[in-house]
Design an enzyme around this catalytic site. Structure first.
Site, mmCIF file in Angstrom:
data_model
loop_
_atom_site.group_PDB
_atom_site.id
_atom_site.type_symbol
_atom_site.label_atom_id
_atom_site.label_comp_id
_atom_site.label_asym_id
_atom_site.label_seq_id
_atom_site.Cartn_x
_atom_site.Cartn_y
_atom_site.Cartn_z
ATOM 1 N N ARG A 94 0.843 -1.200 0.000
ATOM 2 C CA ARG A 94 0.000 0.000 0.000
ATOM 3 C C ARG A 94 0.881 1.254 0.000
ATOM 4 N NH1 ARG A 94 -3.704 0.126 5.048
ATOM 5 N NH2 ARG A 94 -4.462 -1.756 3.976
ATOM 6 N N HIS A 139 1.622 -2.081 5.639
ATOM 7 C CA HIS A 139 1.459 -2.440 4.226
ATOM 8 C C HIS A 139 2.472 -1.706 3.346
ATOM 9 C CE1 HIS A 139 -2.280 -4.853 4.043
ATOM 10 N NE2 HIS A 139 -2.640 -4.178 5.129
ATOM 11 N N ASP A 146 -3.603 -8.469 3.228
ATOM 12 C CA ASP A 146 -4.967 -8.663 3.729
ATOM 13 C C ASP A 146 -5.624 -9.716 2.848
ATOM 14 O OD1 ASP A 146 -4.525 -6.636 5.545
ATOM 15 O OD2 ASP A 146 -5.599 -5.118 4.397
ATOM 16 N N GLU A 204 -7.477 -7.530 13.472
ATOM 17 C CA GLU A 204 -8.021 -7.749 12.129
ATOM 18 C C GLU A 204 -7.735 -9.178 11.687
ATOM 19 O OE1 GLU A 204 -7.322 -3.120 10.605
ATOM 20 O OE2 GLU A 204 -6.082 -4.739 9.782
ATOM 21 N N HIS A 207 -5.449 -9.690 8.402
ATOM 22 C CA HIS A 207 -4.193 -8.937 8.274
ATOM 23 C C HIS A 207 -3.004 -9.755 8.783
ATOM 24 C CE1 HIS A 207 -1.985 -4.894 8.772
ATOM 25 N NE2 HIS A 207 -1.197 -5.762 9.375
#
Length: 225
Positions: A94, A139, A146, A204, A207
C-alpha cells in the site's frame, strides 16, 4: 517503407511505456505472476471500501509484495490448495499516498457514506484513537497482506464472521461474537499463515505480516499499477 518505420517506432515506444509501467522497485514482485491461481479482489482500486471510492495511487486492481513475502505466501497457498481452498487477496503493498488519503478522509466528519457497512458502532472521530486509521501502515513496507479463504471449486468465501475492513470488536481474533464455524474458518487461515512465516494482527482477522520482512523500517510510495 516509411510507414513500416513509423510502425516499428510506435511499437517500440509502446512496449517501452508498458515496460516502464510494469517496472517495480528491486525486491518487489506482482503477486499474480508469482502465484497465478491466487484470486484478487483489490478493494482500494474501486468503490467497495470504507472510503467508498478508489484510493489514491491504486491505479490498477493488482497486488504487489516483496519477493520474500510472495514466496512465503506461495508456500501457504500450496498448503491451502491441498485442503481444497485458495486465497483471495484484498490488499498487499500500500503506497504512503494511499495512507495519506485515508487520513484525509478520516478528518472529514461529514463524510459518513459508508458508516453503516464498515463502522456502524464506531464514531468516525475515534478511528485514529482506536487504531483503525494510522499515519503509517505496515502495508507500505511491502510484506503485509490482507486476505481471506475461498473454496477452490466454487470461489465462495468462507464465513469469517465479519467483512473485510469492518471496524469493530467482531473483527478481532479474540472476539466472542462469532460462531464455532466462523472461528474454525479464522483458525484455518491463522494456522496456514503462521506455519509459513506470517504473524497475525490481533484486531483484524484478515491482516498478516511476514515475520522476517526485508524492509522493516522503510515505507514505500510507488503507485500500484
Amino acid at each position: 517503407m516509411k510507414n513500416l518505420t513509423y510502425l516499428l517506432i510506435f511499437l517500440f515506444s509502446f512496449n517501452f511505456v508498458l515496460a516502464q509501467q510494469k517496472k517495480l522497485p528491486e525486491g518487489f514482485v506482482y503477486l499474480k505472476e508469482q502465484i497465478p491461481d491466487i484470486k484478487l479482489d483489490i478493494r482500494y482500486a474501486g468503490n467497495n471500501n470504507f472510503i467508498g471510492k478508489p484510493v489514491n495511487s491504486y491505479n490498477k486492481p493488482t497486488a504487489i509484495l516483496t519477493e520474500e513475502a510472495a514466496t512465503a505466501l506461495q508456500k501457504a497457498q500450496k498448503d491451502l490448495m491441498a485442503e481444497g481452498y485458495c486465497f483471495k487477496i484484498f490488499d498487499a503493498y500500500r503506497p504512503q499516498t494511499a495512507v495519506n488519503h485515508f487520513i484525509e478522509w478520516a478528518r472529514k466528519p461529514e463524510d459518513t457514506l459508508t458508516k453503516q457497512r464498515f463502522y456502524p458502532e464506531v464514531a468516525k472521530k475515534d478511528l485514529f484513537q482506536l487504531g483503525y486509521i494510522a499515519t503509517k501502515s505496515g502495508h507500505s513496507r511491502g510484506s503485509t497482506v490482507d486476505l481471506t479463504i475461498i473454496d477452490a471449486q466454487n470461489g465462495e468465501e468462507l464465513d469469517m464472521g465479519s467483512g473485510y475492513d469492518f471496524f469493530g470488536d467482531i473483527s478481532h481474533h479474540s472476539t466472542n461474537k462469532i460462531t464455532k464455524e466462523q472461528r474454525a474458518n479464522r483458525s484455518l487461515l491463522k494456522r496456514i499463515m503462521i506455519k509459513n512465516g506470517f504473524r497475525p494482527y490481533p484486531e483484524e482477522w484478515w491482516h498478516y505480516t511476514l515475520r522476517n520482512e526485508p524492509f522493516p523500517e522503510t515505507y514505500f510510495d510507488f503507485p500500484v499499477q
